[in-house]
Every structure is written in C-alpha cells, then in structure tokens.
Design a protein around this motif. Structure first.
Motif, short mmCIF file in Angstrom:
data_model
loop_
_atom_site.label_atom_id
_atom_site.label_comp_id
_atom_site.label_asym_id
_atom_site.label_seq_id
_atom_site.Cartn_x
_atom_site.Cartn_y
_atom_site.Cartn_z
N LYS A 68 0.84 -1.19 0.00
CA LYS A 68 0.00 0.00 0.00
C LYS A 68 0.88 1.24 0.00
O LYS A 68 1.98 1.24 0.56
N ALA A 69 0.37 2.32 -0.61
CA ALA A 69 1.14 3.55 -0.71
C ALA A 69 1.53 4.08 0.66
O ALA A 69 2.63 4.63 0.84
N GLN A 70 0.65 3.93 1.64
CA GLN A 70 0.91 4.43 2.99
C GLN A 70 2.20 3.87 3.57
O GLN A 70 2.90 4.54 4.33
N GLU A 127 -4.87 1.69 -7.68
CA GLU A 127 -4.93 2.96 -6.95
C GLU A 127 -3.57 3.36 -6.37
O GLU A 127 -3.38 4.51 -5.97
N PHE A 128 -2.65 2.42 -6.32
CA PHE A 128 -1.36 2.69 -5.68
C PHE A 128 -0.63 3.91 -6.26
O PHE A 128 -0.22 4.81 -5.50
N ASN A 130 -1.78 6.55 -7.92
CA ASN A 130 -2.51 7.78 -7.62
C ASN A 130 -2.38 8.19 -6.16
O ASN A 130 -2.38 9.37 -5.82
N ASP A 131 -2.27 7.18 -5.27
CA ASP A 131 -2.15 7.47 -3.85
C ASP A 131 -0.84 8.16 -3.50
O ASP A 131 -0.70 8.72 -2.41
N LEU A 132 0.13 8.09 -4.40
CA LEU A 132 1.43 8.72 -4.15
C LEU A 132 1.57 10.08 -4.84
O LEU A 132 2.58 10.77 -4.65
N ARG A 134 0.22 13.15 -4.64
CA ARG A 134 0.36 14.38 -3.84
C ARG A 134 1.74 14.44 -3.18
O ARG A 134 2.41 15.47 -3.22
#
Length: 284
Positions: A68-70, A127-128, A130-132, A134
């Motif tokens: 996950k990007a987090q 989605e990975f 796009n989650d990064l 920003r």
C-alpha cells in the motif's frame, strides 16, 4: 564525496545515449523517471548505477501485490503500543515511538539528495500510483498520529520501474518522464557482455549471440530470454569450457544449445524449440 549533476555510463553498466538523456531530463525537470521494458533489461540495476554515477545514496522500495502507498510514508504500530500499555511501559506516552518510517520519509529527511527506486510499481493495485501523487508532487506529507508535517530537505531523484503488467493511471503518467528500454541490438549487447565477461573468446561470443537472437526471434515463445539470462548462459558456457562449434551444426543450422535451461524457463518454450529444430532437420 561531491554529488554529480549528470548521469553517464559506469564501468558495470552500459547505458545507451537515449537512456542517459532520459535520466538527465528527469533530473533537470525534477520529475520521476518511469522506466519500462522487458524483464531482465536492467531497469532495477539502472537505479543502482545512477546512484553510483551521481555519488548519491540509494533507497529501494520493492513493490508487491499487497503493498500500500501508505507504507512508503510510514506505518503506525498500534499492536506494539497496545502490548506495551498492558505491560505498563513508559514509552507508550510518546506515540512517535510507534511510528515506523517508510522509504519516502527516509528520502525526505536525508541530509543529502538521494536516488529513490520504486521497483515494479505495476505489481500493486491500480490505486497505488494515484495514492502517491500528492506526496511526490509536493514533497511533503502529514503524520496524523503526531500531527506533524514532514517536508523533504532535498528532492530525491525518483526512478520508477514497470514491467507493463497493468496500465498506469493517466494522472500519474503526466507527472513522470517516460523512457522505454528497448531490447539491446547485437552491438550494444556485445558491449554489455564485455563488461561482464571481458575475456570471452570472440568466436564463442559471436556464436552465442547468433544463437541467442535466433532463439528470441522464434514465433510463439511464451518468455523470450533476456539480457540477464544471456549473461548467465555465457557464464555457464565459459565454466564448462563449451566450444563455439557446439552451438551450431556443421552447416550452421540452429541446434538445441548446450545448457539452454539458462535461457528457456518453461517447458512449453523448450518443447516448441525442440519441435522447430526437429522440423528444420526433416526439411534438409
């Protein structure tokens, strides 16, 4: 050690002019460099060599299907905090003790510019990337547990690799400088081999390259042999002292090469290759 501003080939990595231009364009534009190409064409190794060439530390984030990007930012270890609170440990009073820094955080707080490799981004869910967006755009992120803003001291050179297993989002692609590593032609491949096997005999190399490229050109192969597999195969040929003549028949027709298990990695391709060789013999 002084950081360089431009990437060049290194003693252990042969970079084409197009690839050097792409790396230096990403540095100039301060954008992530998205690298695509067949598996085994040196995409991951590129990040290592760019870091070595520019005298910059390398941070690596190898992506899996569950990543996950987090995790690239940080993770909060709530389980450890709960356990420590049950044991009456004093450190539970500072939630920062349970924040595990990810590779982006490490790159952001580094005292010098770093090369950050995000390897095989297409393995993660859609989605990975796009989650990064920003964090990579703004070079900052917020830690909700500690109410702190982490800002990059220096913008890292971000190198992202993809094996084209799935399409990446347009919004993500717009923020990257893109380069596709084409499969090396015979001349470039010879330069690559010279780096790894500088003392190889020319007749063996010529025969091996001819056999290798003919093998890659066979229609219907499920997995074409890659550069890294050629390097391994040549290492085995040298170790076993295989002569160049063993790679071809007397009339220079393609034969099943010795140690071909280094090149063909599934039974379907091996059976296909052997059938084609047999058909070739029957039509003489």
């Amino acid at each position: 050690m002084k950081t360089k501003s431009r990437f060049e080939s290194t003693q252990s990595y042969v970079a084409t002019d197009d690839l050097k231009l792409a790396v230096n364009a990403a540095i100039q534009l301060q954008r992530p460099l998205l690298i695509k190409g067949e598996p085994g064409t040196g995409k991951t190794m590129l990040a290592e060599e760019v870091a070595a060439s520019l005298n910059m530390p390398l941070l690596q984030w190898h992506i899996k299907s569950t990543t996950k990007a987090q995790q690239g930012l940080y993770e909060y270890d709530a389980v450890s905090r709960l356990r420590d609170s049950q044991l009456g440990d004093e450190k539970v009073k500072d939630i920062g003790n349970y924040i595990v820094k990810g590779v982006l955080w490490q790159a952001f707080e580094a005292d010098e510019p770093t090369v950050l490799l995000i390897d095989e981004i297409d393995k993660a869910d859609i989605e990975f990337p796009n989650d990064l967006l920003r964090e990579i755009d703004r070079m900052e992120f917020y830690v909700y547990e500690t109410r702190g803003l982490i800002k990059a001291k220096h913008r890292p050179l971000v190198i992202i690799t993809s094996n084209n297993e799935k399409e990446l989002p347009d919004a993500f692609l717009r923020r990257c400088f893109f380069h596709y590593i084409s499969f090396p032609d015979a001349a470039t491949m010879q330069s690559i081999v010279d780096v790894h096997h500088p003392n190889i005999k020319r007749d063996l190399l010529d025969a091996a390259l001819k056999s290798f490229y003919q093998l890659r050109s066979l229609p219907g192969l499920k997995k074409k042999p890659s550069t890294s597999e050629l390097i391994d195969w040549l290492k085995l040929l040298l170790a076993e002292d295989i002569p160049a003549e063993a790679l071809y028949s007397a009339d220079e027709k393609l034969v099943v090469p010795p140690l071909h298990g280094a090149l063909l990695k599934n039974e379907q391709d091996i059976h296909l290759f052997e059938r084609l060789i047999m058909m070739n013999r029957n039509h003489r």
